[in-house]
Scaffold this active site. Structure first.
Site, mmCIF file in Angstrom:
data_model
loop_
_atom_site.group_PDB
_atom_site.id
_atom_site.type_symbol
_atom_site.label_atom_id
_atom_site.label_comp_id
_atom_site.label_asym_id
_atom_site.label_seq_id
_atom_site.Cartn_x
_atom_site.Cartn_y
_atom_site.Cartn_z
ATOM 1 N N ASN A 98 1.650 9.308 6.027
ATOM 2 C CA ASN A 98 2.882 9.846 6.587
ATOM 3 C C ASN A 98 4.048 9.085 5.963
ATOM 4 O OD1 ASN A 98 1.345 11.478 8.304
ATOM 5 N ND2 ASN A 98 1.297 9.906 9.882
ATOM 6 N N GLN A 152 5.608 9.315 10.636
ATOM 7 C CA GLN A 152 5.431 7.884 10.411
ATOM 8 C C GLN A 152 6.131 7.118 11.530
ATOM 9 O OE1 GLN A 152 6.869 6.344 6.638
ATOM 10 N NE2 GLN A 152 5.787 4.409 6.920
ATOM 11 N N HIS A 202 0.437 2.735 5.257
ATOM 12 C CA HIS A 202 -0.962 2.763 5.666
ATOM 13 C C HIS A 202 -1.497 4.174 5.473
ATOM 14 C CE1 HIS A 202 1.425 3.769 9.221
ATOM 15 N NE2 HIS A 202 0.381 4.449 9.680
#
Length: 115
Positions: free
Chosen positions: A87, A94, A100
């Site tokens: 994201n 996000q 990540h």
């Protein structure tokens, strides 16, 4: 200097979480709100990069390491097939601005997880 991200705090042992895999530069944990039968997060140990675009521009080798770890996790925790989702930005979902990857697996079909 910015505050440590939740992922940095997990890595430092300040917040409890089971690290399911680790390399020299990355680690993986289970997502606390899974969206698939297998939902793991692959996280670089550095919080230098806020999103995958910054990571790709700044350290493509680290991005390659994240993808490799995701592949290993999918082989260990599922049938080897997986989705890899990054994201990027609040409008994309996000919420933690420490890059990540979400590793999603376990009988997903096209259109699953879509809105």
């Amino acid at each position: 200097m910015s505050e440590p991200s939740i992922f940095t705090r997990i890595l430092q042992g300040e917040i409890p979480s089971e690290i399911v895999a680790e390399t020299e530069n990355a680690f993986a944990i289970r997502d606390i709100a899974p969206q698939a039968p297998v939902h793991l997060l692959v996280i670089p140990k550095t919080q230098e990069y806020r999103n995958v675009v910054e990571l790709a521009a700044g350290d493509p080798a680290l991005l390659t390491e994240l993808v490799g770890l995701a592949n290993t996790l999918a082989a260990e925790h599922a049938d080897g097939d997986f989705r890899l989702v990054f994201n990027t930005g609040p409008a994309a979902g996000q919420t933690v601005f420490h890059v990540h990857a979400h590793v999603l697996a376990g009988g997903l079909e096209e259109g699953a997880l879509g809105g």
